[in-house]
Design a protein around this motif. Sequence first.
Motif, PDB file in Angstrom:
ATOM      1  N   GLY A 153      -1.775  38.539  93.080  1.00  0.00           N
ATOM      2  CA  GLY A 153      -2.403  37.980  91.894  1.00  0.00           C
ATOM      3  C   GLY A 153      -1.534  37.976  90.664  1.00  0.00           C
ATOM      4  N   ARG A 154      -0.242  38.278  90.818  1.00  0.00           N
ATOM      5  CA  ARG A 154       0.643  38.357  89.658  1.00  0.00           C
ATOM      6  C   ARG A 154       1.835  37.417  89.832  1.00  0.00           C
ATOM      7  N   THR A 155       2.468  37.103  88.711  1.00  0.00           N
ATOM      8  CA  THR A 155       3.683  36.301  88.762  1.00  0.00           C
ATOM      9  C   THR A 155       4.788  37.089  89.467  1.00  0.00           C
ATOM     10  N   PRO A 156       5.740  36.407  90.106  1.00  0.00           N
ATOM     11  CA  PRO A 156       6.802  37.116  90.827  1.00  0.00           C
ATOM     12  C   PRO A 156       7.817  37.750  89.883  1.00  0.00           C
ATOM     13  N   LEU A 157       8.601  38.647  90.424  1.00  0.00           N
ATOM     14  CA  LEU A 157       9.662  39.310  89.668  1.00  0.00           C
ATOM     15  C   LEU A 157      10.893  39.435  90.550  1.00  0.00           C
ATOM     16  N   ILE A 158      12.048  39.059  90.023  1.00  0.00           N
ATOM     17  CA  ILE A 158      13.311  39.215  90.746  1.00  0.00           C
ATOM     18  C   ILE A 158      13.893  40.589  90.422  1.00  0.00           C
ATOM     19  N   PHE A 159      14.149  41.359  91.463  1.00  0.00           N
ATOM     20  CA  PHE A 159      14.640  42.732  91.294  1.00  0.00           C
ATOM     21  C   PHE A 159      15.990  42.854  91.996  1.00  0.00           C
ATOM     22  N   VAL A 160      17.016  43.215  91.238  1.00  0.00           N
ATOM     23  CA  VAL A 160      18.377  43.308  91.752  1.00  0.00           C
ATOM     24  C   VAL A 160      18.887  44.731  91.537  1.00  0.00           C
ATOM     25  N   GLU A 161      19.415  45.335  92.595  1.00  0.00           N
ATOM     26  CA  GLU A 161      20.000  46.671  92.511  1.00  0.00           C
ATOM     27  C   GLU A 161      21.484  46.586  92.852  1.00  0.00           C
ATOM     28  N   ILE A 162      22.312  47.143  91.983  1.00  0.00           N
ATOM     29  CA  ILE A 162      23.755  47.173  92.199  1.00  0.00           C
ATOM     30  C   ILE A 162      24.201  48.628  92.091  1.00  0.00           C
ATOM     31  N   PRO A 163      24.702  49.194  93.173  1.00  0.00           N
ATOM     32  CA  PRO A 163      25.081  50.619  93.126  1.00  0.00           C
ATOM     33  C   PRO A 163      26.268  50.862  92.202  1.00  0.00           C
ATOM     34  N   ALA A 164      26.416  52.098  91.802  1.00  0.00           N
ATOM     35  CA  ALA A 164      27.557  52.471  90.968  1.00  0.00           C
ATOM     36  C   ALA A 164      28.857  52.272  91.729  1.00  0.00           C
ATOM     37  N   SER A 165      29.915  52.069  90.987  1.00  0.00           N
ATOM     38  CA  SER A 165      31.230  51.958  91.608  1.00  0.00           C
ATOM     39  C   SER A 165      31.549  53.219  92.397  1.00  0.00           C
ATOM     40  N   ALA A 166      32.361  53.060  93.406  1.00  0.00           N
ATOM     41  CA  ALA A 166      32.777  54.226  94.182  1.00  0.00           C
ATOM     42  C   ALA A 166      33.443  55.248  93.265  1.00  0.00           C
ATOM     43  N   ASP A 167      33.033  56.493  93.425  1.00  0.00           N
ATOM     44  CA  ASP A 167      33.589  57.591  92.614  1.00  0.00           C
ATOM     45  C   ASP A 167      33.365  57.367  91.121  1.00  0.00           C
ATOM     46  N   ALA A 168      32.247  56.717  90.779  1.00  0.00           N
ATOM     47  CA  ALA A 168      31.970  56.453  89.358  1.00  0.00           C
ATOM     48  C   ALA A 168      31.703  57.734  88.589  1.00  0.00           C
ATOM     49  N   GLY A 169      31.109  58.727  89.260  1.00  0.00           N
ATOM     50  CA  GLY A 169      30.855  60.001  88.601  1.00  0.00           C
ATOM     51  C   GLY A 169      29.718  59.972  87.603  1.00  0.00           C
ATOM     52  N   THR A 170      28.800  58.997  87.754  1.00  0.00           N
ATOM     53  CA  THR A 170      27.701  58.863  86.794  1.00  0.00           C
ATOM     54  C   THR A 170      26.364  59.355  87.346  1.00  0.00           C
ATOM     55  N   GLY A 171      26.351  59.916  88.553  1.00  0.00           N
ATOM     56  CA  GLY A 171      25.129  60.460  89.111  1.00  0.00           C
ATOM     57  C   GLY A 171      24.042  59.419  89.232  1.00  0.00           C
ATOM     58  N   ASP A 172      22.832  59.787  88.798  1.00  0.00           N
ATOM     59  CA  ASP A 172      21.711  58.845  88.890  1.00  0.00           C
ATOM     60  C   ASP A 172      21.516  58.054  87.599  1.00  0.00           C
ATOM     61  N   ASP A 173      22.472  58.122  86.688  1.00  0.00           N
ATOM     62  CA  ASP A 173      22.408  57.325  85.462  1.00  0.00           C
ATOM     63  C   ASP A 173      22.472  55.839  85.824  1.00  0.00           C
ATOM     64  N   CYS A 174      21.836  55.008  85.020  1.00  0.00           N
ATOM     65  CA  CYS A 174      21.895  53.578  85.319  1.00  0.00           C
ATOM     66  C   CYS A 174      21.679  52.748  84.067  1.00  0.00           C
ATOM     67  N   VAL A 175      22.007  51.450  84.200  1.00  0.00           N
ATOM     68  CA  VAL A 175      21.797  50.450  83.169  1.00  0.00           C
ATOM     69  C   VAL A 175      20.728  49.485  83.665  1.00  0.00           C
ATOM     70  N   LEU A 176      19.743  49.195  82.837  1.00  0.00           N
ATOM     71  CA  LEU A 176      18.702  48.233  83.166  1.00  0.00           C
ATOM     72  C   LEU A 176      18.936  46.963  82.347  1.00  0.00           C
ATOM     73  N   LEU A 177      19.113  45.842  83.047  1.00  0.00           N
ATOM     74  CA  LEU A 177      19.323  44.557  82.375  1.00  0.00           C
ATOM     75  C   LEU A 177      18.088  43.698  82.584  1.00  0.00           C
ATOM     76  N   TYR A 178      17.610  43.088  81.517  1.00  0.00           N
ATOM     77  CA  TYR A 178      16.321  42.386  81.535  1.00  0.00           C
ATOM     78  C   TYR A 178      16.453  40.938  81.083  1.00  0.00           C
ATOM     79  N   GLY A 179      15.644  40.083  81.698  1.00  0.00           N
ATOM     80  CA  GLY A 179      15.509  38.698  81.255  1.00  0.00           C
ATOM     81  C   GLY A 179      14.222  38.116  81.810  1.00  0.00           C
ATOM     82  N   HIS A 180      13.959  36.854  81.494  1.00  0.00           N
ATOM     83  CA  HIS A 180      12.770  36.199  82.045  1.00  0.00           C
ATOM     84  C   HIS A 180      13.107  34.760  82.407  1.00  0.00           C
ATOM     85  N   LEU A 181      12.287  34.170  83.290  1.00  0.00           N
ATOM     86  CA  LEU A 181      12.550  32.818  83.764  1.00  0.00           C
ATOM     87  C   LEU A 181      11.433  31.832  83.456  1.00  0.00           C
ATOM     88  N   ASP A 182      10.281  32.289  82.961  1.00  0.00           N
ATOM     89  CA  ASP A 182       9.200  31.366  82.601  1.00  0.00           C
ATOM     90  C   ASP A 182       9.511  30.692  81.275  1.00  0.00           C
TER      91      ASP A 182
END
Length: 537
Positions: free
Chosen positions: A78-107
């Motif tokens: 019953g809801r509009t769709p959402l595109i979800f993309v996951e990109i793992p950290a670089s090898a040996d990045a050393g950032t643990g579970d830290d992450c960057v969230l990038l947002y946009g919309h398509l409607d």
Amino acid sequence: MDISKFEPVSILNYVGGKWDDEIVPQLVEYIRIPNKSPMFDKDWAAHGYMDAAVALMETWARAQTVAGMQIEVVRLEGRTPLIFVEIPASADAGTGDDCVLLYGHLDKQPEMTGWDDDLGPWTPVIKGDRLYGRGGADDGYAIFGSIAAIQALQTQGVPHARCVVMIEACEESGSYDLPAYVDHLAARIGKPSLVVCLDSGCGNYEQLWCTTSLRGLAGGNLTVKVLSEGVHSGDASGIVPSSFRVLRQLLSRIEDQNSGRILIDGMQVEIPADRYAQARKCAQVLGSAVYDKFPFLPGMSPMRGDLTELVLNRTWRPALSITGVDGMPPLSSAGNVLRPYTSVKLSLRLPPTLDGKRAGELLSEALLRDPPNGAEVTLHLEKDSTGWNAPTMTPWLEQAIDAASLEFFGKPAMYMGEGGTIPFMGMLGEKFPGAQFMITGVLGPHSNAHGPNEFLHIPMGKRVTACVAKVIADHHDASVRGETIGVAAVAGGDQHGERAHRTDHGVVACQVVCGFHRGTAQKDGQHHQAGAVGRGH
């Protein structure tokens, strides 16, 4: 970060080539799709345009070479769709579970009238550096720019933390589906310490602009009824009050007709000192571009002469617009009839720190009390969205943004509030306390988002993409140094975001009873509308 790996010229060359070869052609095809937001197309699911836009972006993303990237189109019932993309950290990045969230919309926003003869909302046209058509800049480029920024880093071996890209499909309707998706995907989103939003504006195309605040929005349909049917104006005028005059009286309760100042007690807020300083600097940099970016007619002047005050008017003060009217025939068929009712759509922009629900209550109270001449006055409050004021920027992010602007524009970054509303940002502030925000975009002078002749400034899109790459790289370094703080999503909460209740096919109005907000229920996909009625005694 290994400085020797990050070469701004190579980054910009890669990004520029990606835009020319792939992103612009993709946006041309995207503009052709009339995937209007559910508020403007209640049968969006049946029409299939939203699915077509999703498929276009998903197909492109899956064709990209990005290490470990996982792509999913998430569909909650019953809801509009959402595109979800996951990109793992670089090898040996050393950032643990830290992450960057990038947002946009398509409607997209609806068509709007007034396009030039050789342009149209669903007709992509490239003229010089501009790609005309609905949605390219607002906000179709976001998924392409986000993934291209990460690709640019990977081609040079520049490390980055884990990245998550979320592209929603109901932002122009108030992002009413997004909280459910954030809750549903909370474990997979993780703990972002940086949120990058590519859905904002820029004061010029000469430097990177970051948004520090967003106004809220209260709005809906105000109707004044005086008769059960129209009657001869020669017979009734002078006896029956005009519904239009009564409407004018009501509007005068909330707005000074001479200055445009909002008169409702409680609608003004104290403007923070740092936002005053930013507004003053923006006025100095932009000069008359503060107002002459708008298509003023000859002889017209802005609401105030002081440029700093104009910036604050646009970003930190409430302002009323009438965006639609009903109950009036077109001039070609307007007879001498005293009309039974007049309706207008109100769009009341709110200061960033004013609670949207409370603003809706104040608006209702002002309009519904003591109706003139006992007229029937109704208000269907469709939106009561709280704005957003950015948290204090940490030194690493401020330095990263400024360095990115200097590297790719040759000028320092600028910071300014925006007059529009992005419900997602306030909600993210609640969901991810402690996260830092980089809100930027390509909607600059004359780009005319939501209006006719909307365009994307292609060189700006390229440079903003390169700047995002730089900031993601610097985020990695800050994370390794322990200067970032990621927090998992906090469940629930509805302080921010537009309270426009959804159905399976669209949006239903909020209900106001005796001037107080109450969300309507919806069942079985039916589209209900409810409102308040003020009657004289």
